[in-house]
Design a protein around this motif. Structure first.
Motif, mmCIF file in Angstrom:
data_model
loop_
_atom_site.group_PDB
_atom_site.id
_atom_site.type_symbol
_atom_site.label_atom_id
_atom_site.label_comp_id
_atom_site.label_asym_id
_atom_site.label_seq_id
_atom_site.Cartn_x
_atom_site.Cartn_y
_atom_site.Cartn_z
ATOM 1 N N PHE A 347 0.697 -1.541 -0.105
ATOM 2 C CA PHE A 347 -0.192 -0.361 -0.228
ATOM 3 C C PHE A 347 0.897 1.660 0.014
ATOM 4 O O PHE A 347 0.597 2.491 -0.987
ATOM 5 C CB PHE A 347 -1.100 -0.334 1.131
ATOM 6 N N LEU A 348 2.069 1.294 0.570
ATOM 7 C CA LEU A 348 3.128 2.448 0.494
ATOM 8 C C LEU A 348 3.333 3.115 -0.685
ATOM 9 O O LEU A 348 3.353 3.947 -0.436
ATOM 10 C CB LEU A 348 3.582 2.045 2.475
ATOM 11 N N PRO A 349 3.722 2.016 -1.129
ATOM 12 C CA PRO A 349 4.813 2.297 -2.584
ATOM 13 C C PRO A 349 3.650 2.995 -3.167
ATOM 14 O O PRO A 349 4.051 3.846 -3.947
ATOM 15 C CB PRO A 349 5.175 1.519 -3.110
ATOM 16 N N MET A 350 2.242 2.150 -3.288
ATOM 17 C CA MET A 350 1.008 3.449 -4.392
ATOM 18 C C MET A 350 0.853 4.379 -3.864
ATOM 19 O O MET A 350 0.700 5.415 -4.617
ATOM 20 C CB MET A 350 0.489 2.168 -3.433
ATOM 21 N N GLU A 357 -4.855 7.689 -5.070
ATOM 22 C CA GLU A 357 -5.362 8.097 -3.250
ATOM 23 C C GLU A 357 -5.444 7.214 -2.904
ATOM 24 O O GLU A 357 -5.398 5.612 -3.572
ATOM 25 C CB GLU A 357 -6.424 8.398 -4.181
ATOM 26 N N GLY A 358 -5.637 7.350 -1.298
ATOM 27 C CA GLY A 358 -5.788 5.824 -1.019
ATOM 28 C C GLY A 358 -6.433 4.736 -0.980
ATOM 29 O O GLY A 358 -6.340 3.292 -0.816
ATOM 30 N N GLU A 359 -8.259 5.632 -1.059
ATOM 31 C CA GLU A 359 -9.302 4.376 -1.316
ATOM 32 C C GLU A 359 -8.805 4.022 -2.913
ATOM 33 O O GLU A 359 -9.335 2.471 -3.202
ATOM 34 C CB GLU A 359 -10.175 4.909 -1.744
ATOM 35 N N ALA A 360 -8.557 4.199 -3.741
ATOM 36 C CA ALA A 360 -8.374 3.649 -5.634
ATOM 37 C C ALA A 360 -6.887 2.594 -5.235
ATOM 38 O O ALA A 360 -7.495 1.681 -5.669
ATOM 39 C CB ALA A 360 -7.715 4.942 -5.988
ATOM 40 N N ALA A 361 -6.257 2.802 -4.164
ATOM 41 C CA ALA A 361 -5.447 1.705 -4.171
ATOM 42 C C ALA A 361 -5.694 1.045 -3.375
ATOM 43 O O ALA A 361 -5.369 -1.257 -3.586
ATOM 44 C CB ALA A 361 -3.831 2.507 -2.517
#
Length: 403
Positions: A347-350, A357-361
């Motif tokens: 998640f972090l690299p994305m 955006e967090g939700e998209a990741a």
């Protein structure tokens, strides 16, 4: 090492910030995967005869355990009448509990109730306690909110807070951007919980870790908890108030659940006031949601009647469906944990490198595990996030397993 620690904490903040968005998003848009492979797990279960003597239908219990085995669950345990009915995973390993921390904070407040020195007065206002915030101060009306308002998530205060990014849209929808009369509007609001942490430490003179160790962990006989299992998250650009994050094992969470199940008693001593436990299931606010998060009181969730869980049940929830259920009518405690470490590594690299955006990741990671070539990868089988729909199905199967 410091850079890695900072990266981990940054990721934890981002993930915590997304928790309410995740709560409503996952499982609602076809993200749960069909016919997931069942993992090879060493499942412990009572004999049919013993399980049924404790109120469990053995065949339906097996169905619930089999469903849990298809998820990324790392520890799972059902305890009835102090007997382990079914379990799997490493019950001794502490995992990040995420937002379950709020229910732990509730227990600490209950241990220190009173109006004297070193005690917490629920009727005290933020003004009386000299609580405001920086860099943005509270208004005079906001400072009329009480400690009880914070505990019940009805302060009405919409103020920037650590770990609020993804839930800010819901807070804005419920509270708006103006002043609200304290006590009237419920919102799942990290500012309330972080400010309550500040109040607790200022009033008692105890750090959260020390207070939990002395007040809860030792009296209940927790075996894996230590003060090092508590860390703090602070975003000074938003607020002076910090969050206290916990790591706990399943068997220690069972001890906390049993403390509530046994009316606050452990080892023949009254650890937590019985009246405090009653408040969680009697003095709650309906959230406007249905299902397992139908109501909320004293930092515990209250499931709705359609879930199959009996009236009087309550539970603690954390991102990744970390869960501790207390079901007095069944004399039962249920713990579910998933390790979010591997998810965090992806998640972090994305977020930080790809700029997503967090939700998209989160959605992309979930959808990737629906692809035929990925479904049986180690990550998708062992570490992916359990969706809301999958977790709701697990709890429905558990409810149906009762005789």
């Amino acid at each position: 090492m410091k850079r890695k620690t900072a990266l981990w904490v940054s990721g934890l903040i981002v993930i915590a910030a997304l928790c309410l968005t995740y709560l409503f998003m996952t499982g609602e848009n076809g993200l749960s995967r069909p016919s997931a492979p069942e993992r090879a797990l060493d499942i412990t279960r009572l004999s049919d005869e013993k399980a049924e003597s404790l109120g469990w239908h053995s065949g339906r219990l097996d169905a619930a355990l089999s469903h849990a085995a298809t998820l990324s669950t790392d520890s799972f345990i059902i305890v009835t009448n102090d007997q382990v009915v079914g379990a799997f995973g490493n019950l001794e390993k502490p995992y990040a509990t995420h937002s379950m921390r709020k229910s732990f904070l509730s227990a600490l407040v209950g241990l220190h109730l009173g109006s004297g020195p070193g005690q917490i007065n629920l009727d005290a206002t933020l003004q009386e306690l000299n609580v405001s915030d920086t860099p943005g101060p509270l208004s005079a009306k906001q400072r009329q909110a009480t400690v009880l308002n914070l505990l019940k998530s009805v302060s009405g205060i919409n103020h920037p807070a650590a770990a609020s990014g993804g839930i800010q849209a819901d807070i804005d929808k419920r509270l708006g951007h103006g002043e609200n009369e304290p006590g009237r509007i419920w919102a799942y609001n990290n500012w309330d919980y972080n400010a309550l942490t500040t109040i607790f430490e200022d009033r008692t003179g105890l750090g959260i870790a020390e207070a939990f160790d002395k007040g809860v962990a030792r009296p209940t006989g927790m075996e894996d908890f230590s003060v090092d299992a508590v860390s703090h998250i602070l975003d000074a650009d938003l607020s002076m108030h910090k969050a206290a994050a916990f790591r706990m094992s399943a068997r220690d969470l069972v001890r906390l659940g049993q403390l509530y199940l046994h009316n606050g008693r452990a080892d023949n001593q009254q650890v937590l006031p019985e009246s405090w436990i009653d408040r969680a299931v009697e003095d709650f606010t309906e959230t406007g949601n249905d299902g397992l998060r139908w109501a909320h009181g004293y930092l515990w969730w209250i499931p709705g009647p359609e879930t199959g869980l009996p009236e009087g049940s309550f539970w603690a929830w954390g991102l990744g469906n970390q869960a501790l259920f207390v079901v007095p009518e069944w004399d039962t405690v249920i713990v579910h944990q998933s390790d979010t470490t591997e998810f965090l590594k992806r998640f972090l690299p994305m977020i930080e490198v790809d700029g997503m955006e967090g939700e998209a990741a989160i959605e992309q990671l979930m959808l990737s595990c629906l692809e035929r070539g990925n479904r049986e990868s180690e990550y998708c089988v062992e570490h992916r996030f359990t969706t809301r729909r999958e977790f709701d199905e697990l709890m429905a199967l558990i409810a149906r397993a009762r005789i």
